[in-house]
Design a protein around this motif. Structure first.
Motif, short mmCIF file in Angstrom:
data_model
loop_
_atom_site.label_atom_id
_atom_site.label_comp_id
_atom_site.label_asym_id
_atom_site.label_seq_id
_atom_site.Cartn_x
_atom_site.Cartn_y
_atom_site.Cartn_z
N ALA A 1 -3.49 35.67 -7.72
CA ALA A 1 -4.59 34.80 -8.12
C ALA A 1 -4.72 33.63 -7.15
N LYS A 2 -3.58 33.09 -6.73
CA LYS A 2 -3.61 32.00 -5.76
C LYS A 2 -4.22 32.46 -4.44
N GLU A 3 -3.81 33.69 -4.02
CA GLU A 3 -4.35 34.23 -2.76
C GLU A 3 -5.85 34.45 -2.84
N GLN A 4 -6.28 35.01 -3.98
CA GLN A 4 -7.71 35.22 -4.17
C GLN A 4 -8.46 33.90 -4.19
N HIS A 5 -7.87 32.92 -4.83
CA HIS A 5 -8.50 31.60 -4.89
C HIS A 5 -8.61 30.99 -3.50
N TYR A 6 -7.54 31.18 -2.70
CA TYR A 6 -7.56 30.64 -1.35
C TYR A 6 -8.63 31.34 -0.50
N ASN A 7 -8.68 32.67 -0.59
CA ASN A 7 -9.67 33.42 0.16
C ASN A 7 -11.08 33.00 -0.23
N LEU A 8 -11.27 32.78 -1.54
CA LEU A 8 -12.58 32.35 -2.01
C LEU A 8 -12.95 31.00 -1.42
N LYS A 9 -11.99 30.10 -1.35
CA LYS A 9 -12.26 28.78 -0.77
C LYS A 9 -12.63 28.90 0.71
N MET A 10 -11.88 29.77 1.44
CA MET A 10 -12.16 29.92 2.86
C MET A 10 -13.54 30.53 3.08
N GLU A 11 -13.90 31.50 2.26
CA GLU A 11 -15.24 32.10 2.36
C GLU A 11 -16.32 31.06 2.09
N THR A 12 -16.06 30.23 1.09
CA THR A 12 -17.03 29.19 0.74
C THR A 12 -17.20 28.18 1.86
N VAL A 13 -16.05 27.80 2.48
CA VAL A 13 -16.11 26.86 3.62
C VAL A 13 -16.90 27.46 4.77
N GLU A 14 -16.63 28.75 5.04
CA GLU A 14 -17.34 29.42 6.16
C GLU A 14 -18.84 29.49 5.91
N MET A 15 -19.18 29.83 4.64
CA MET A 15 -20.60 29.90 4.30
C MET A 15 -21.24 28.52 4.40
N ALA A 16 -20.52 27.48 3.98
CA ALA A 16 -21.07 26.13 4.06
C ALA A 16 -21.31 25.72 5.51
N GLN A 17 -20.35 26.12 6.37
CA GLN A 17 -20.50 25.78 7.78
C GLN A 17 -21.70 26.48 8.39
N LYS A 18 -21.91 27.74 8.01
CA LYS A 18 -23.08 28.47 8.52
C LYS A 18 -24.39 27.80 8.09
N VAL A 19 -24.44 27.39 6.85
CA VAL A 19 -25.65 26.70 6.35
C VAL A 19 -25.89 25.41 7.12
N ILE A 20 -24.78 24.67 7.36
CA ILE A 20 -24.91 23.41 8.10
C ILE A 20 -25.46 23.68 9.49
N ASP A 21 -24.87 24.69 10.16
CA ASP A 21 -25.30 25.00 11.52
C ASP A 21 -26.78 25.39 11.54
N LYS A 22 -27.17 26.22 10.56
CA LYS A 22 -28.57 26.66 10.51
C LYS A 22 -29.51 25.49 10.25
N GLN A 23 -29.08 24.60 9.39
CA GLN A 23 -29.89 23.43 9.06
C GLN A 23 -30.09 22.55 10.29
N MET A 24 -29.03 22.41 11.07
CA MET A 24 -29.12 21.59 12.29
C MET A 24 -30.10 22.23 13.29
N MET A 25 -30.01 23.55 13.38
CA MET A 25 -30.91 24.25 14.29
C MET A 25 -32.37 24.06 13.87
N VAL A 26 -32.61 24.25 12.59
CA VAL A 26 -33.98 24.08 12.07
C VAL A 26 -34.46 22.66 12.31
N ALA A 27 -33.57 21.70 12.09
CA ALA A 27 -33.94 20.29 12.27
C ALA A 27 -34.33 20.03 13.71
N GLN A 28 -33.53 20.63 14.62
CA GLN A 28 -33.83 20.43 16.04
C GLN A 28 -35.17 21.07 16.41
N GLU A 29 -35.40 22.27 15.89
CA GLU A 29 -36.68 22.94 16.18
C GLU A 29 -37.84 22.12 15.64
N ILE A 30 -37.68 21.64 14.43
CA ILE A 30 -38.76 20.82 13.84
C ILE A 30 -39.00 19.57 14.66
#
Length: 570
Positions: free
Chosen positions: A513-542
């Motif tokens: 359960a701890k391992e699954q929880h850790y993996n879930l956190k890492m996936e969430t962090v990665e997804m958050a980073q992707k969103v941030i990067d995409k948002q920055m790109m869109v902001a720059q284009e705008i």
């Protein structure tokens, strides 16, 4: 008033007093023993056998000291057993030691015994009784009146030497004098104070043990005292009353002719056997000298724990007594020596068959084979114990096999419902015990497990270390590769068994359960980073588009402004 009772804080549920009480006059309620006054014969045997010294004896010491402090004329009636119990160089030193405490006079209870002996002579000479049972021992008297009332007609209708002596002393010195009996007997207190038939003869009771402590407190050394005479004429052969057969010897010292066969019985069991035989009938023309204490009064319970041996005490007493000499000069013509005994039988209810069965079942006794009759509870059979439970004398938990079975059952339940693996491993690495979870994980039955070694199933490195160093391991996380488990390991050394207690708490699920929880956190962090990067790109284009549009707007507006201005100049 209870002559004997228990100190609750000291009573430790051993039931030794119940086992040694022949009349079962001890009840156990809320795991504490109590004397049942209406059942008790005050033999004092429970005082002798109690390993915790939990019994108490109602002392008259304060009352006696008050008499002396107030200047009341107080006389000691000393039981002749002092000759074999107390320490002295000459008997008269005891007299001086007692007078130093403040007693007015010291007289021997054997003086009263001489009067009782004469009454026995009369009974023997008259020959009107089929059998005669002596009535000098108050415990014997209680025993017959309460448990063998059919034998009351055989009891010699005579007071005890103590009562006879108390009445004689008050006849000599006047009714206002206080008489204190000094001896080794506890039952004498109940007789003197609790028996309305003889009340008034004796005002207080002291034991030899109490008087010795009093001497020590006052700094009185008996061996340094004077050799003073007793205040009474010599009772001679009647001084033998305290030893087994002493009454018979006193009776035989007379010239009375009779047709009675004389026998002495001492010890509670022997007395009960005699009385049971007498109840059957068939015994005639016997004179029975009976005493509850083995060896006679000289071995009374109030001196037993500190006096010398019975043999030595008996020898010391007999060496100082004139065996064949009848007492002379002891008169008591006006003394009432008759006593009427009566039926005071103990009435206890008995359970019906249904009630008996219910109690036996509550004790875990469902078949005859379950009735072990071990006697550990103090009762000879399981059914006797069940009857005592019904009579509220005993408790279910007093049954040792039942208590052990209950304890084992509870222990097994705790062990078996525990989700952790629990094992005991000895110094040879052999499995000595294991719970249900351990057997499941090892894949063996209990019988097979107890024939195997721990290293056949698991890495024994940590177990060997604890067995060698005796230093415990607590809450160590490790992986059991053979079982594909992650566990928390604890190993405790048991010195008395030269073994270790091993527990493995399965935390595999928690770790996953701890391992699954850790993996879930890492996936969430990665997804958050992707969103941030995409948002920055869109902001720059705008931002870029906004820049171009702004420039174009500026040019257009400038042109529009200039055109308007130039038209006005034209």
């Amino acid at each position: 008033m209870r002559v004997i009772d228990f100190k609750d804080a000291s009573c430790r549920h051993c039931y030794k007093c119940v086992r040694n009480c022949e009349v079962k006059a001890i009840s156990v309620q809320n795991e504490q023993a109590h004397i049942m006054k209406d059942h008790c014969i005050n033999c004092g045997h429970c005082l002798e056998v109690c390993p915790q010294n939990a019994k108490t004896f109602a002392s008259d010491m304060d009352r006696v000291k008050r008499y002396l402090k107030q200047g009341v004329k107080t006389i000691i009636s000393i039981a002749p057993s002092y000759l074999g119990v107390l320490e002295y160089d000459k008997p008269g030193q005891i007299v001086d030691a007692l007078k130093q405490l403040g007693f007015y006079e010291v007289r021997e209870t054997a003086e009263g015994a001489a009067l009782v002996t004469r009454e026995y002579w009369k009974l023997l000479k008259d020959g009107q009784m089929d059998n005669i049972i002596t009535t000098c021992c108050p415990s014997v008297n209680d025993l017959i009146e309460k448990y063998y009332p059919s034998l009351v007609p055989m009891m010699a209708p005579v007071v005890s030497p103590m009562i006879a002596h108390g009445r004689l002393i008050k006849d000599i010195y006047g009714p206002d004098v206080k008489v204190v009996f000094l001896g080794p007997c506890i039952a004498k207190k109940e007789e003197a104070i609790g028996d309305e038939r003889v009340q008034g003869a004796i005002d207080a009771i002291l034991t030899f043990e109490e008087i010795v402590k009093w001497w020590k407190a006052k700094g009185i050394d008996v061996h340094q005292c004077q050799n003073l005479p007793m205040g009474n004429p010599s009772p001679k052969v009647n001084q033998l009353y305290p030893i087994s057969g002493g009454i018979i010897k006193s009776v035989r010292a007379s010239s009375v002719e009779d047709n009675y066969y004389k026998i002495h019985i001492d010890g509670l069991k022997a007395c009960m056997e005699l009385f049971e035989e007498l109840e059957k009938g068939g015994i005639q023309n016997c004179f029975f000298e009976v005493n509850v204490c083995e060896g006679g009064c000289i071995k009374g319970p109030a001196s037993d724990k500190w006096q010398q041996s019975l043999v030595r005490a008996k020898m010391d007493l007999e060496d100082q007594v004139a065996y064949q000499e009848e007492a002379q000069g002891i008169e008591g013509r006006d003394i009432e020596l008759q006593k009427t005994f009566k039926d005071r039988r103990v009435h206890d209810r008995t359970p019906s068959d249904t009630e008996m069965e219910q109690i036996l079942h509550a004790m875990g006794k469902y078949t005859k084979e379950d009735e072990l009759n071990c006697g550990a509870c103090g009762y000879p059979t399981c059914r006797d114990k069940a009857t005592a439970v019904y009579q509220k004398k005993a408790e279910i938990g007093m049954c040792l096999p039942y208590a052990v079975a209950q304890a084992e059952s509870m222990s097994n339940i705790v062990m078996d419902v525990t989700p952790s693996m629990i094992m005991i491993v000895d110094k040879d690495m052999r499995i000595r015990e294991c719970n249900k979870k351990a057997r499941e994980m090892l894949g063996v039955s209990r019988e097979e497990a107890l024939e195997r070694y721990i290293f056949e199933f698991l890495d024994d490195k940590d177990i060997a270390e604890v067995l060698n160093t005796r230093q415990q391991i607590v809450h160590k996380k490790l992986n059991l590769e053979t079982m594909k488990l992650t566990v928390v390991e604890s190993i405790i050394y048991i010195e008395s068994l030269e073994s270790v207690l091993v527990t493995y708490q399965d935390i595999t699920r928690e770790e996953k359960a701890k391992e699954q929880h850790y993996n879930l956190k890492m996936e969430t962090v990665e997804m958050a980073q992707k969103v941030i990067d995409k948002q920055m790109m869109v902001a720059q284009e705008i931002a870029g588009l906004l820049g171009e549009t702004t420039a174009e707007t500026k040019v257009t507006l400038s042109k529009l402004r200039d055109s308007i201005l130039f038209e006005e100049e034209d």
